[in-house]
Design an enzyme around this catalytic site. Structure first.
Site, PDB file in Angstrom:
ATOM      1  N   ARG A  57       0.784  -1.388  -0.180  1.00  0.00           N
ATOM      2  CA  ARG A  57      -0.093  -0.024  -0.033  1.00  0.00           C
ATOM      3  C   ARG A  57       0.897   1.092  -0.127  1.00  0.00           C
ATOM      4  O   ARG A  57       0.516   2.428  -0.750  1.00  0.00           O
ATOM      5  CB  ARG A  57      -0.826   0.094   1.348  1.00  0.00           C
ATOM      6  CG  ARG A  57      -2.012  -0.661   1.136  1.00  0.00           C
ATOM      7  CD  ARG A  57      -2.657  -1.123   2.427  1.00  0.00           C
ATOM      8  NE  ARG A  57      -1.465  -2.063   2.602  1.00  0.00           N
ATOM      9  CZ  ARG A  57      -1.396  -3.523   2.333  1.00  0.00           C
ATOM     10  NH1 ARG A  57      -2.625  -4.028   1.764  1.00  0.00           N
ATOM     11  NH2 ARG A  57      -0.578  -4.590   2.733  1.00  0.00           N
ATOM     12  N   THR A  58       1.829   1.450   0.826  1.00  0.00           N
ATOM     13  CA  THR A  58       2.266   2.610   0.943  1.00  0.00           C
ATOM     14  C   THR A  58       3.192   3.121  -0.114  1.00  0.00           C
ATOM     15  O   THR A  58       3.091   4.113  -0.657  1.00  0.00           O
ATOM     16  CB  THR A  58       3.463   2.546   2.236  1.00  0.00           C
ATOM     17  OG1 THR A  58       2.768   2.081   3.261  1.00  0.00           O
ATOM     18  CG2 THR A  58       3.907   4.205   2.727  1.00  0.00           C
ATOM     19  N   LYS A  86      26.201  -4.197  -2.816  1.00  0.00           N
ATOM     20  CA  LYS A  86      27.894  -4.175  -2.807  1.00  0.00           C
ATOM     21  C   LYS A  86      28.407  -3.380  -1.688  1.00  0.00           C
ATOM     22  O   LYS A  86      29.584  -3.203  -1.676  1.00  0.00           O
ATOM     23  CB  LYS A  86      28.100  -3.579  -4.352  1.00  0.00           C
ATOM     24  CG  LYS A  86      27.623  -4.114  -5.353  1.00  0.00           C
ATOM     25  CD  LYS A  86      28.119  -3.300  -6.614  1.00  0.00           C
ATOM     26  CE  LYS A  86      26.966  -3.483  -7.838  1.00  0.00           C
ATOM     27  NZ  LYS A  86      27.373  -2.366  -8.547  1.00  0.00           N
ATOM     28  N   HIS A 135       5.151   5.925  11.249  1.00  0.00           N
ATOM     29  CA  HIS A 135       4.588   5.805   9.909  1.00  0.00           C
ATOM     30  C   HIS A 135       3.883   6.730   9.761  1.00  0.00           C
ATOM     31  O   HIS A 135       2.207   6.909   9.894  1.00  0.00           O
ATOM     32  CB  HIS A 135       3.893   4.474   9.713  1.00  0.00           C
ATOM     33  CG  HIS A 135       3.586   3.932   8.610  1.00  0.00           C
ATOM     34  ND1 HIS A 135       3.680   4.746   7.445  1.00  0.00           N
ATOM     35  CD2 HIS A 135       3.250   2.884   8.116  1.00  0.00           C
ATOM     36  CE1 HIS A 135       3.336   4.067   6.407  1.00  0.00           C
ATOM     37  NE2 HIS A 135       3.081   2.837   6.756  1.00  0.00           N
TER      38      HIS A 135
END
Ligand code: CP
Length: 310
Positions: A57-58, A86, A135
């Protein structure tokens, strides 16, 4: 009303007026999110999308938002496909993407990652989830969902259920709810209750809240039930996860005939049976859609602010 934030890192950086500004702007942008209006405001602009952790969703709603505004996106959805493999460090990756794009959205497993890069790059940074931290765009869409469904954010009793220890959605949401006149009920197994630092903050903010461990006998007077998934990936010991999983499961009969607004940031695992989807109470798919107008409002606001300069 004005909005001056240049980065979206933690909901704790917001004032109540900042929150209201984004929610009002999101409502105005809903016709664009629904494809009823075409927008060219972000023509020629690029959003850098750095997802070090999985997301449906985000990431996709940020990408949808940028494209609906006329802009485009560059970035990655898994670090395995990048030079992180790397040995490239976050600082270097962020420096590079900041030179390719007009704003950055980042999800990372390390708490503080978004703040770390926002202090070091010249474009706006949006935190799409940092470990068990914050969030904030989820919180704004959660508030938007409540406001669009019930018409207001005050005088509500809201139960937050599940993994309150590791869940970053609830860690953000409680600070936003604390700006309004709400009573919160935290329902979790003892070992997954809201962290003590957050409880202490809520006491200082003089919030009304109670702690409970059972779900079905604590639904009386609840206006909004916010279910969350147990965050299996954040348990240091998998055996601890096995002890607490599946403790709270809702089925259709638990909510039928009630006015409780049922929300979930998703993904769900076993907290909400599929038969609940048939009820008008089930708001979680609409909630996920509301992520688009809210993230459009966020992108538009921070990119506009970055162009104003200091
Ligand atoms: N609600 C939420 O953050 O969902 P994703 O993990 O799919 O982005």
């Amino acid at each position: 009303m004005s909005f001056n934030l240049k980065n979206i890192i933690s909901i704790r950086d917001f004032t109540k007026s900042d929150v209201e500004y984004i929610l009002d702007k999101a409502e105005k942008m809903e016709p664009i999110a629904r494809s009823e209006k075409v927008c060219h405001k972000m023509d020629g602009k690029l959003l850098g999308v750095l997802f070090y952790e999985p997301s449906t969703r985000t990431r996709l709603s940020f990408e949808t938002s940028m494209k609906r505004l006329g802009g485009d996106v560059v970035g990655f959805s898994e670090k395995q496909s990048t030079s992180v493999q790397k040995g490239e460090v976050l600082y270097d990756t962020a420096q590079i993407i900041s030179q390719y794009s007009d704003a950055i959205v980042i999800r990372h497993d390390m708490e503080g990652a978004a703040r770390f890069i926002s202090d070091r790059v010249d474009v706006p940074v949006i935190n799409a989830g940092d470990g068990a931290g914050q969030h904030p765009s989820q919180t704004l869409l959660d508030l938007y969902t409540i406001k669009r469904t019930l018409g207001h954010l005050d005088n509500l009793k809201i139960a937050l259920v599940g993994d309150l220890k590791y869940g970053r959605t609830v860690h953000s949401l409680v600070y936003a709810l604390a700006m309004f006149n709400v009573e919160m009920v935290f329902i979790a197994p003892e070992e997954l209750q809201m962290p003590v630092e957050i409880i202490d903050d809520l006491k200082k903010l003089e919030c009304k809240f109670t702690l409970k461990s059972t779900l079905l006998d604590n639904l009386e007077d609840i206006d909004v039930l916010y279910m969350t998934r147990i965050q299996k990936e954040r348990f240091p010991d998998p055996k601890e996860y096995q002890k607490v999983k599946g403790q709270y499961t809702l089925n259709k009969s638990n909510l039928e005939g009630t006015d409780i607004v049922l929300m979930h940031p998703l993904p769900r695992v076993d907290e909400i049976n599929f038969d609940v989807d048939e009820l008008d109470n089930a708001m979680y798919f609409k909630q996920a859609f509301y992520g688009v107008p809210v993230r459009m409002a966020i992108l538009d606001s921070v990119i506009e602010n970055s162009e104003k300069g200091d």
